[in-house]
Design a protein around this motif. Structure first.
Motif, PDB file in Angstrom:
ATOM      1  N   GLY A  13       0.893  -1.216   0.056  1.00 57.43           N
ATOM      2  CA  GLY A  13      -0.092  -0.013  -0.102  1.00 57.43           C
ATOM      3  C   GLY A  13       0.869   1.326  -0.115  1.00 57.43           C
ATOM      4  N   GLY A  15       2.108   3.084   2.397  1.00 55.80           N
ATOM      5  CA  GLY A  15       3.006   3.224   3.552  1.00 55.80           C
ATOM      6  C   GLY A  15       4.118   1.986   3.140  1.00 55.80           C
ATOM      7  N   GLU A  34       2.723  -8.863  -1.011  1.00 49.99           N
ATOM      8  CA  GLU A  34       1.375  -8.365  -1.193  1.00 49.99           C
ATOM      9  C   GLU A  34       0.353  -9.338  -1.474  1.00 49.99           C
ATOM     10  N   GLN A  35      -0.812  -9.367  -0.885  1.00 44.79           N
ATOM     11  CA  GLN A  35      -1.637 -10.546  -0.978  1.00 44.79           C
ATOM     12  C   GLN A  35      -2.358 -10.485  -2.339  1.00 44.79           C
ATOM     13  N   ILE A  47      -5.832  12.965  -1.195  1.00 37.33           N
ATOM     14  CA  ILE A  47      -5.124  14.174  -1.177  1.00 37.33           C
ATOM     15  C   ILE A  47      -3.757  13.746  -0.443  1.00 37.33           C
ATOM     16  N   ARG A 108      -5.441   7.159  -6.771  1.00 40.08           N
ATOM     17  CA  ARG A 108      -4.580   6.063  -5.981  1.00 40.08           C
ATOM     18  C   ARG A 108      -3.867   5.447  -7.043  1.00 40.08           C
ATOM     19  N   LEU A 130       0.413 -12.838   3.856  1.00 35.58           N
ATOM     20  CA  LEU A 130       1.078 -13.252   5.133  1.00 35.58           C
ATOM     21  C   LEU A 130      -0.147 -13.998   5.973  1.00 35.58           C
ATOM     22  N   ASP A 159       0.286  -3.686   6.336  1.00 35.74           N
ATOM     23  CA  ASP A 159      -0.874  -4.446   5.798  1.00 35.74           C
ATOM     24  C   ASP A 159      -2.283  -3.995   6.081  1.00 35.74           C
ATOM     25  N   TRP A 271     -19.411   2.058   1.131  1.00 34.21           N
ATOM     26  CA  TRP A 271     -18.739   1.225   2.011  1.00 34.21           C
ATOM     27  C   TRP A 271     -18.434   1.820   3.506  1.00 34.21           C
ATOM     28  N   ASP A 292      -2.049   2.083   8.320  1.00 37.26           N
ATOM     29  CA  ASP A 292      -3.403   1.752   9.125  1.00 37.26           C
ATOM     30  C   ASP A 292      -3.207   0.505   9.989  1.00 37.26           C
ATOM     31  N   ALA A 302      -8.352  13.747   5.745  1.00 39.73           N
ATOM     32  CA  ALA A 302      -7.502  13.139   4.567  1.00 39.73           C
ATOM     33  C   ALA A 302      -6.068  13.120   4.792  1.00 39.73           C
ATOM     34  N   GLY A 304      -4.865   9.795   6.467  1.00 38.31           N
ATOM     35  CA  GLY A 304      -4.246   8.418   6.750  1.00 38.31           C
ATOM     36  C   GLY A 304      -3.170   7.857   5.849  1.00 38.31           C
ATOM     37  N   GLY A 305      -3.439   8.340   4.657  1.00 42.45           N
ATOM     38  CA  GLY A 305      -2.312   7.792   3.676  1.00 42.45           C
ATOM     39  C   GLY A 305      -1.082   8.804   3.829  1.00 42.45           C
ATOM     40  N   ALA A 306      -1.187  10.055   4.109  1.00 39.38           N
ATOM     41  CA  ALA A 306      -0.087  10.795   4.574  1.00 39.38           C
ATOM     42  C   ALA A 306       0.556  10.446   5.824  1.00 39.38           C
TER      43      ALA A 306
HETATM   44  C1  LIG Z   1     -12.632   6.852   1.796  1.00 38.31           C
HETATM   45  C2  LIG Z   1     -11.201   7.223   2.041  1.00 38.31           C
HETATM   46  C3  LIG Z   1     -10.666   8.398   1.514  1.00 38.31           C
HETATM   47  C4  LIG Z   1      -9.531   8.656   2.005  1.00 38.31           C
HETATM   48  N1  LIG Z   1      -8.726   9.717   1.495  1.00 38.31           N
HETATM   49  C5  LIG Z   1      -7.524  10.072   1.968  1.00 38.31           C
HETATM   50  C6  LIG Z   1      -6.859  11.268   1.617  1.00 38.31           C
HETATM   51  O1  LIG Z   1      -7.447  11.868   0.793  1.00 38.31           O
HETATM   52  N2  LIG Z   1      -5.634  11.486   1.845  1.00 38.31           N
HETATM   53  C7  LIG Z   1      -5.215  10.754   2.848  1.00 38.31           C
HETATM   54  O2  LIG Z   1      -3.761  10.964   3.392  1.00 38.31           O
HETATM   55  N3  LIG Z   1      -5.460   9.428   3.339  1.00 38.31           N
HETATM   56  C8  LIG Z   1      -6.844   9.130   2.910  1.00 38.31           C
HETATM   57  N4  LIG Z   1      -7.409   7.949   3.235  1.00 38.31           N
HETATM   58  C9  LIG Z   1      -6.668   7.115   3.983  1.00 38.31           C
HETATM   59  C10 LIG Z   1      -5.960   6.225   3.340  1.00 38.31           C
HETATM   60  O3  LIG Z   1      -6.485   5.510   2.299  1.00 38.31           O
HETATM   61  C11 LIG Z   1      -5.189   5.119   4.234  1.00 38.31           C
HETATM   62  O4  LIG Z   1      -4.809   5.607   5.525  1.00 38.31           O
HETATM   63  C12 LIG Z   1      -3.921   4.576   3.805  1.00 38.31           C
HETATM   64  O5  LIG Z   1      -4.294   3.776   2.286  1.00 38.31           O
HETATM   65  C13 LIG Z   1      -3.285   3.590   4.620  1.00 38.31           C
HETATM   66  O6  LIG Z   1      -2.093   3.126   3.925  1.00 38.31           O
HETATM   67  P1  LIG Z   1      -1.345   1.745   4.410  1.00 38.31           P
HETATM   68  O7  LIG Z   1      -0.115   1.567   3.688  1.00 38.31           O
HETATM   69  O8  LIG Z   1      -1.101   1.777   5.727  1.00 38.31           O
HETATM   70  O9  LIG Z   1      -2.520   0.703   3.905  1.00 38.31           O
HETATM   71  P2  LIG Z   1      -3.068   0.389   2.513  1.00 38.31           P
HETATM   72  O10 LIG Z   1      -2.827   1.540   1.562  1.00 38.31           O
HETATM   73  O11 LIG Z   1      -4.463  -0.084   2.959  1.00 38.31           O
HETATM   74  O12 LIG Z   1      -2.148  -0.998   1.948  1.00 38.31           O
HETATM   75  C14 LIG Z   1      -2.319  -2.195   2.819  1.00 38.31           C
HETATM   76  C15 LIG Z   1      -1.848  -3.192   1.814  1.00 38.31           C
HETATM   77  O13 LIG Z   1      -1.746  -4.548   2.464  1.00 38.31           O
HETATM   78  C16 LIG Z   1      -2.403  -5.545   1.613  1.00 38.31           C
HETATM   79  N5  LIG Z   1      -2.241  -6.521   2.531  1.00 38.31           N
HETATM   80  C17 LIG Z   1      -3.600  -6.548   3.385  1.00 38.31           C
HETATM   81  N6  LIG Z   1      -3.366  -7.843   4.192  1.00 38.31           N
HETATM   82  C18 LIG Z   1      -2.160  -8.565   3.809  1.00 38.31           C
HETATM   83  C19 LIG Z   1      -1.755  -9.744   3.876  1.00 38.31           C
HETATM   84  N7  LIG Z   1      -2.060 -10.572   4.996  1.00 38.31           N
HETATM   85  N8  LIG Z   1      -0.566 -10.187   3.400  1.00 38.31           N
HETATM   86  C20 LIG Z   1      -0.042  -9.245   2.445  1.00 38.31           C
HETATM   87  N9  LIG Z   1      -0.508  -8.161   2.128  1.00 38.31           N
HETATM   88  C21 LIG Z   1      -1.621  -7.611   2.756  1.00 38.31           C
HETATM   89  C22 LIG Z   1      -3.433  -4.794   1.038  1.00 38.31           C
HETATM   90  O14 LIG Z   1      -3.741  -5.482  -0.100  1.00 38.31           O
HETATM   91  C23 LIG Z   1      -2.804  -3.429   0.677  1.00 38.31           C
HETATM   92  O15 LIG Z   1      -2.117  -3.674  -0.832  1.00 38.31           O
HETATM   93  C24 LIG Z   1      -8.762   7.641   2.983  1.00 38.31           C
HETATM   94  C25 LIG Z   1      -9.327   6.615   3.329  1.00 38.31           C
HETATM   95  C26 LIG Z   1     -10.683   6.266   2.868  1.00 38.31           C
HETATM   96  C27 LIG Z   1     -11.453   5.083   3.327  1.00 38.31           C
END
Ligand SMILES: Cc1cc2nc3c(=O)[nH]c(=O)nc-3n(C[C@H](O)[C@H](O)[C@H](O)COP(=O)(O)OP(=O)(O)OC[C@H]3O[C@@H](n4cnc5c(N)ncnc54)[C@H](O)[C@@H]3O)c2cc1C
Length: 373
Positions: A13, A15, A34-35, A47, A108, A130, A159, A271, A292, A302, A304-306
């Motif tokens: 993802g 991060g 990656e799953q 954003i 995205r 995993l 993940d 969702w 996350d 906005a 969570g991703g940042a």
């Molecule tokens: C509607 C919505 C709008 C949003 N808008 C914004 C925004 O504008 N700006 C912002 O900064 N944030 C935003 N966010 C938040 C942001 O999307 C998340 O906080 C961010 O994607 C988290 O990143 P991450 O790398 O922690 O996890 P994710 O991006 O969720 O990535 C997790 C990855 O792990 C993989 N995975 C899961 N389980 C396993 C496993 N067991 N084994 C291997 N791989 C696995 C998944 O397939 C995925 O690819 C938004 C969220 C939502 C729901």
């Protein structure tokens, strides 16, 4: 840590990919597991605030992000019923100097493609979800759902909200449904009658809001996300198709400038909005969490991703700077937890930029140079 340290990142993802790129640039031996079997172009925008862009700059991605996404001319807050402007943050050369980087709204899938381009070919191993983890004397063994395995000196759980690594370390705990549903529509702006819409507007009422923005500099794709109250949600937290009538419900009396945008929607996805209560257990033994996986927030700031991208910036620094993983993880968590806790608090309150807001501590921060705790 030694450059030969084998680091397994679980989850490709935002991060996980950012961390992998930063660690490769520091010479570490990194694999990403990656799953999913590949990336799909799902219709959602993100954003990227200046604090996130500054981390991605270290991967050489800023020009590509700016060229692919859009630098909106402002972030505008308006009242859903009256249309009154509640707040406007002008985004221009002066704001970029103030915060040290641009704001970019981007699809995205485009961001994922850019993050992937910063990695050595073959770094991401798709189809490796995993399932288990075994501790050996001086390393870890990752076990995947298909029975495959990998060995690493340390493992990073990137993940997401359903983190398997988090569950393996701390036990199962489902995400918390927040009592809101998100509904999303993406369509060309030509469907909206009347004068051109602004680049990025958040419409506010006390129990619901709507975010509307372009995802490309060509202004050819509009992203609309509503957040509306709901008593319950049946099923898991993946998105399901919704109806146009459901999308419009509750906005019958909205200001005409918002109505004409909502009515342009055709296909809608729904969702549940979920998060997790704050939990400061970010690492154990040779395993550490980011994004996350350890601090899922509702998407109202906005950020969570940042925040996941910021985590990656700090964790990469700590792994490079400290000789043992225990110290690196502890310094990483101590640096990140207070800042993330504030993001969690504001996201629950849903107050960010509704009116005049102190912004510099968030947008102006550079995790790649700020002192570590
Ligand atoms: C509607 C919505 C709008 C949003 N808008 C914004 C925004 O504008 N700006 C912002 O900064 N944030 C935003 N966010 C938040 C942001 O999307 C998340 O906080 C961010 O994607 C988290 O990143 P991450 O790398 O922690 O996890 P994710 O991006 O969720 O990535 C997790 C990855 O792990 C993989 N995975 C899961 N389980 C396993 C496993 N067991 N084994 C291997 N791989 C696995 C998944 O397939 C995925 O690819 C938004 C969220 C939502 C729901």
């Amino acid at each position: 840590m030694r450059a030969a340290t084998r680091i397994a990142v679980v989850g490709a993802g935002l991060g996980g990919l950012t961390l992998a790129g930063l660690l490769q640039r520091r010479g570490f031996d990194v694999s990403v597991h990656e799953q999913a079997t590949g990336f799909a172009r799902i219709g959602a925008g993100i954003i990227l605030s200046a604090n996130a862009v500054k981390v991605l700059r270290r991967l050489g991605l800023e020009p590509g992000i700016v060229a692919t996404g859009i630098r909106p001319d402002s972030f505008l807050s308006r009242d859903i019923a009256t249309g009154e402007t509640l707040y406007e943050l002008t985004l221009d050369a002066a704001s970029e100097r103030r915060f040290g980087g641009p704001f970019v709204n981007i699809h995205r899938a485009d961001l994922h493609a850019l993050l992937q381009s910063a990695l050595r070919p073959g770094t991401i191993r798709f189809g490796e979800g995993l399932a288990g983890l075994e501790e050996r004397d001086d390393h870890l063994r990752l076990i995947f759902a298909d029975g495959g395995t990998a060995e690493a000196d340390i493992v990073v759980g990137a993940d997401g909200i359903h983190s398997r690594l988090r569950a393996l370390l701390q036990g199962e705990a489902p995400p918390r449904f927040t009592g809101r549903l998100a509904m999303r529509a993406v369509f060309p702006p030509g469907r909206i009658p009347g004068p051109p819409i602004r680049d990025c507007t958040k419409w506010w009422a006390d129990d619901r809001h709507v975010l509307v923005y372009f995802m490309t500099g060509r202004r050819d794709e509009v992203y609309v996300m509503t957040a509306v109250p709901a008593d319950s949600w049946e099923g898991d937290d993946t998105s399901v198709p919704g109806t146009r009538a459901g999308f419009l419900a509750g906005f019958e009396d909205a200001h005409p400038d918002l109505r004409r945008v909502l009515e342009a929607a055709e296909t809608v996805m729904v969702w549940p909005i979920c998060d997790r209560p704050r939990d400061d257990r970010w690492h154990a033994g040779r395993a550490v969490l980011l994004g996350d996986a350890c601090h899922a927030v509702r998407p109202y700031m906005a950020a969570g991703g940042a925040s996941a991208i910021e985590d990656a910036g700090v964790l990469a620094r700590c792994l490079a700077e400290f000789d043992d993983h225990g110290t690196a993880f502890a310094r990483y968590a101590a640096t990140r937890i207070p800042r993330v806790a504030e993001v969690q608090r504001i996201s629950i309150e849903n107050s960010w930029m509704r009116g005049p807001t102190e912004l510099d501590w968030f947008f102006g921060h550079d995790v790649c140079t700020a002192p570590l705790a």
